[in-house]
Design a protein around this motif. Sequence first.
Motif, PDB file in Angstrom:
ATOM      1  N   HIS A  80       7.222  53.148  15.352  1.00  0.00           N
ATOM      2  CA  HIS A  80       6.310  52.464  14.430  1.00  0.00           C
ATOM      3  C   HIS A  80       5.683  51.218  15.029  1.00  0.00           C
ATOM      4  CE1 HIS A  80       7.377  55.273  11.385  1.00  0.00           C
ATOM      5  NE2 HIS A  80       6.956  54.540  10.377  1.00  0.00           N
ATOM      6  N   ARG A  81       6.210  50.756  16.147  1.00  0.00           N
ATOM      7  CA  ARG A  81       5.596  49.584  16.776  1.00  0.00           C
ATOM      8  C   ARG A  81       4.158  49.866  17.183  1.00  0.00           C
ATOM      9  NH1 ARG A  81       8.182  47.941  21.767  1.00  0.00           N
ATOM     10  NH2 ARG A  81       6.826  46.117  21.551  1.00  0.00           N
ATOM     11  N   LYS A  82       3.861  51.110  17.516  1.00  0.00           N
ATOM     12  CA  LYS A  82       2.500  51.445  17.954  1.00  0.00           C
ATOM     13  C   LYS A  82       1.490  51.287  16.817  1.00  0.00           C
ATOM     14  CE  LYS A  82       2.911  56.379  16.957  1.00  0.00           C
ATOM     15  NZ  LYS A  82       3.462  57.638  17.459  1.00  0.00           N
ATOM     16  N   TYR A  83       1.954  51.347  15.559  1.00  0.00           N
ATOM     17  CA  TYR A  83       1.072  51.184  14.408  1.00  0.00           C
ATOM     18  C   TYR A  83       0.790  49.724  14.092  1.00  0.00           C
ATOM     19  CZ  TYR A  83       2.347  56.066  13.406  1.00  0.00           C
ATOM     20  OH  TYR A  83       2.564  57.420  13.492  1.00  0.00           O
ATOM     21  N   GLY A  84       1.570  48.824  14.693  1.00  0.00           N
ATOM     22  CA  GLY A  84       1.423  47.411  14.366  1.00  0.00           C
ATOM     23  C   GLY A  84       2.288  46.975  13.203  1.00  0.00           C
ATOM     24  N   VAL A  85       3.339  47.735  12.897  1.00  0.00           N
ATOM     25  CA  VAL A  85       4.239  47.376  11.794  1.00  0.00           C
ATOM     26  C   VAL A  85       5.006  46.120  12.151  1.00  0.00           C
ATOM     27  CG1 VAL A  85       6.252  48.116  10.473  1.00  0.00           C
ATOM     28  CG2 VAL A  85       4.448  49.765  11.025  1.00  0.00           C
ATOM     29  N   ARG A  86       5.069  45.182  11.202  1.00  0.00           N
ATOM     30  CA  ARG A  86       5.773  43.905  11.405  1.00  0.00           C
ATOM     31  C   ARG A  86       6.845  43.737  10.331  1.00  0.00           C
ATOM     32  NH1 ARG A  86       0.357  42.508  11.727  1.00  0.00           N
ATOM     33  NH2 ARG A  86       0.468  41.425   9.707  1.00  0.00           N
ATOM     34  N   PRO A  87       7.817  42.850  10.558  1.00  0.00           N
ATOM     35  CA  PRO A  87       8.912  42.678   9.580  1.00  0.00           C
ATOM     36  C   PRO A  87       8.418  42.375   8.166  1.00  0.00           C
ATOM     37  CG  PRO A  87       9.483  41.600  11.634  1.00  0.00           C
ATOM     38  CD  PRO A  87       8.066  42.068  11.788  1.00  0.00           C
ATOM     39  N   GLU A  88       7.325  41.622   8.038  1.00  0.00           N
ATOM     40  CA  GLU A  88       6.844  41.251   6.701  1.00  0.00           C
ATOM     41  C   GLU A  88       6.277  42.432   5.923  1.00  0.00           C
ATOM     42  OE1 GLU A  88       3.685  39.648   9.695  1.00  0.00           O
ATOM     43  OE2 GLU A  88       5.871  39.923   9.579  1.00  0.00           O
ATOM     44  N   HIS A  89       6.052  43.571   6.585  1.00  0.00           N
ATOM     45  CA  HIS A  89       5.547  44.740   5.877  1.00  0.00           C
ATOM     46  C   HIS A  89       6.642  45.475   5.107  1.00  0.00           C
ATOM     47  CE1 HIS A  89       2.182  44.882   9.122  1.00  0.00           C
ATOM     48  NE2 HIS A  89       1.758  44.249   8.046  1.00  0.00           N
ATOM     49  N   TYR A  90       7.881  45.324   5.530  1.00  0.00           N
ATOM     50  CA  TYR A  90       8.966  46.112   4.940  1.00  0.00           C
ATOM     51  C   TYR A  90       9.188  45.848   3.448  1.00  0.00           C
ATOM     52  CZ  TYR A  90      10.299  48.112   9.422  1.00  0.00           C
ATOM     53  OH  TYR A  90      10.309  48.812  10.601  1.00  0.00           O
ATOM     54  N   PRO A  91       9.204  44.584   2.979  1.00  0.00           N
ATOM     55  CA  PRO A  91       9.406  44.366   1.536  1.00  0.00           C
ATOM     56  C   PRO A  91       8.342  45.040   0.684  1.00  0.00           C
ATOM     57  CG  PRO A  91       9.765  42.325   2.742  1.00  0.00           C
ATOM     58  CD  PRO A  91       9.193  43.304   3.730  1.00  0.00           C
ATOM     59  N   ALA A  92       7.085  45.027   1.149  1.00  0.00           N
ATOM     60  CA  ALA A  92       6.008  45.657   0.380  1.00  0.00           C
ATOM     61  C   ALA A  92       6.239  47.158   0.277  1.00  0.00           C
ATOM     62  CB  ALA A  92       4.663  45.366   1.041  1.00  0.00           C
ATOM     63  N   VAL A  93       6.630  47.769   1.378  1.00  0.00           N
ATOM     64  CA  VAL A  93       6.881  49.215   1.384  1.00  0.00           C
ATOM     65  C   VAL A  93       8.034  49.553   0.445  1.00  0.00           C
ATOM     66  CG1 VAL A  93       7.701  51.134   2.798  1.00  0.00           C
ATOM     67  CG2 VAL A  93       5.953  49.580   3.691  1.00  0.00           C
ATOM     68  N   GLY A  94       9.122  48.774   0.508  1.00  0.00           N
ATOM     69  CA  GLY A  94      10.274  49.033  -0.354  1.00  0.00           C
ATOM     70  C   GLY A  94       9.941  48.903  -1.822  1.00  0.00           C
ATOM     71  N   GLN A  95       9.194  47.866  -2.165  1.00  0.00           N
ATOM     72  CA  GLN A  95       8.817  47.640  -3.566  1.00  0.00           C
ATOM     73  C   GLN A  95       7.973  48.794  -4.098  1.00  0.00           C
ATOM     74  OE1 GLN A  95       6.469  44.042  -4.170  1.00  0.00           O
ATOM     75  NE2 GLN A  95       5.360  45.069  -5.815  1.00  0.00           N
ATOM     76  N   CYS A  96       6.986  49.232  -3.319  1.00  0.00           N
ATOM     77  CA  CYS A  96       6.091  50.299  -3.771  1.00  0.00           C
ATOM     78  C   CYS A  96       6.793  51.652  -3.799  1.00  0.00           C
ATOM     79  CB  CYS A  96       4.855  50.356  -2.872  1.00  0.00           C
ATOM     80  SG  CYS A  96       3.814  48.880  -2.989  1.00  0.00           S
ATOM     81  N   LEU A  97       7.695  51.885  -2.874  1.00  0.00           N
ATOM     82  CA  LEU A  97       8.440  53.144  -2.862  1.00  0.00           C
ATOM     83  C   LEU A  97       9.326  53.264  -4.089  1.00  0.00           C
ATOM     84  CD1 LEU A  97       9.274  55.740  -1.423  1.00  0.00           C
ATOM     85  CD2 LEU A  97      10.974  54.409  -0.162  1.00  0.00           C
ATOM     86  N   LEU A  98      10.024  52.195  -4.416  1.00  0.00           N
ATOM     87  CA  LEU A  98      10.899  52.201  -5.594  1.00  0.00           C
ATOM     88  C   LEU A  98      10.082  52.402  -6.870  1.00  0.00           C
ATOM     89  CD1 LEU A  98      13.807  51.966  -6.468  1.00  0.00           C
ATOM     90  CD2 LEU A  98      13.561  49.478  -6.498  1.00  0.00           C
ATOM     91  N   ALA A  99       8.934  51.751  -6.949  1.00  0.00           N
ATOM     92  CA  ALA A  99       8.077  51.902  -8.131  1.00  0.00           C
ATOM     93  C   ALA A  99       7.571  53.340  -8.257  1.00  0.00           C
ATOM     94  CB  ALA A  99       6.901  50.933  -8.044  1.00  0.00           C
ATOM     95  N   ALA A 100       7.246  53.968  -7.131  1.00  0.00           N
ATOM     96  CA  ALA A 100       6.741  55.341  -7.161  1.00  0.00           C
ATOM     97  C   ALA A 100       7.818  56.315  -7.617  1.00  0.00           C
ATOM     98  CB  ALA A 100       6.220  55.731  -5.781  1.00  0.00           C
ATOM     99  N   MET A 101       9.040  56.137  -7.146  1.00  0.00           N
ATOM    100  CA  MET A 101      10.122  57.023  -7.571  1.00  0.00           C
ATOM    101  C   MET A 101      10.436  56.816  -9.050  1.00  0.00           C
ATOM    102  SD  MET A 101      12.760  57.301  -4.331  1.00  0.00           S
ATOM    103  CE  MET A 101      13.058  55.541  -4.162  1.00  0.00           C
ATOM    104  N   ARG A 102      10.479  55.568  -9.461  1.00  0.00           N
ATOM    105  CA  ARG A 102      10.779  55.263 -10.863  1.00  0.00           C
ATOM    106  C   ARG A 102       9.744  55.894 -11.791  1.00  0.00           C
ATOM    107  NH1 ARG A 102       9.780  50.109 -10.827  1.00  0.00           N
ATOM    108  NH2 ARG A 102      11.764  49.511  -9.844  1.00  0.00           N
ATOM    109  N   ALA A 103       8.460  55.854 -11.384  1.00  0.00           N
ATOM    110  CA  ALA A 103       7.375  56.350 -12.232  1.00  0.00           C
ATOM    111  C   ALA A 103       7.323  57.873 -12.302  1.00  0.00           C
ATOM    112  CB  ALA A 103       6.044  55.806 -11.721  1.00  0.00           C
TER     113      ALA A 103
END
Length: 376
Positions: A80-103
């Motif tokens: 994922h480093r090739k995509y430019g993923v940084r540590p600050e992106h992880y909380p956003a991904v986790g929050q949206c993933l949990l919301a999608a499963m819940r919905a």
Amino acid sequence: MTIDIALIRHSWLLVAPAAEKVTMHFYGKLFSEYPHIRELFPPAMDLQRDRLLRALTQVVLGLEDGEALGGYLGALARDHRKYGVRPEHYPAVGQCLLAAMRANAGGAWLPAYDEAWATAYRYIAEVMIQAAEEDAAHAPPLWTGTVVSHEVRTSDIVVIGVEPDRPYPFRAGQYATLQSAHWPRVWRPYSIANAPRHDNRLSFHVRAVPGGWVSTALMRHTRVGDSLLLGPPRGSLVLDRARTPHLVFLAGGTGLAPLKALVEESAWMPERPSIDLFHGVRHSGDAYDVQDLRRLRAQHKRLRIIQAVSGEPEHWPCHTAVDALEYHRVTPDGDVFVCGSEEMVRETTARLRAMGVPADRVHTEFSPERPSFVRS
């Protein structure tokens, strides 16, 4: 950090039937609430949605085996480093993933699932962030490669030679993801068809898939001197997995590439194994690498190569690679390596098991129980 595996599995059963909706909901929410993240992804998201589902499935099924899961997550993070993923992106991904499963759990989602997934995701993020940071200390996020050869072998297969701009530390049997300038941010995996060399060059066997963006660009629109981007090496189809002196290699089409690399590596081993290589093609004209295979056979001395043709009734015998194995009465008494399309790997593995070959002696890049990657 204790992950409640039972709750994770139970909640996953709720959302798995709506997996496609979950992924669409996830990306819609992620891009609307964090629009700056959209630029990390390709223009078309169909395959990306599929990859998210596969990664989630792999994590859910692998929670008991911490070591294997850690290895999988580490490889994912390095890639994922090739995509430019940084540590600050992880909380956003986790929050949206949990919301999608819940919905998309049909109203059956419980607060306890939120807590279980939040704990699991914190573990996932920590492992991936640490792996990416460790990798950054000694490796680039990607390599720029120059095309040094482009040989069209059949109407839909090309063999491409690439020279990376710096040492590319891979093992025979692994694969790399490639990006063409024709399709920015679109990556596709291709097996490396040679063992490591002193000149640092890589060979790729590419079949142009109808409608395939990257494969068509590599086949039709790439020339010597062009640049390609390469992600870090991945995969575990390596000779270390073998424990026996007799190996059987079963290849379908361009699935020959990683097995050819293993043959090349084994030729230089002090105690080289004996290898029976069966290469299955649909039509005799699809046998695109005959000359190189003859060269390898002369070099290896303990290599036997058998071509199998399955799509020409007038060609006798009309065989797949595993048909040819039985026809020539080769006993798969050692380790068996299988590479080809998802269907070929699944059917071949089932046939081998029916022959009595133990599961731990059959080696594939991906388990037949879960999908392999798509090359297009």
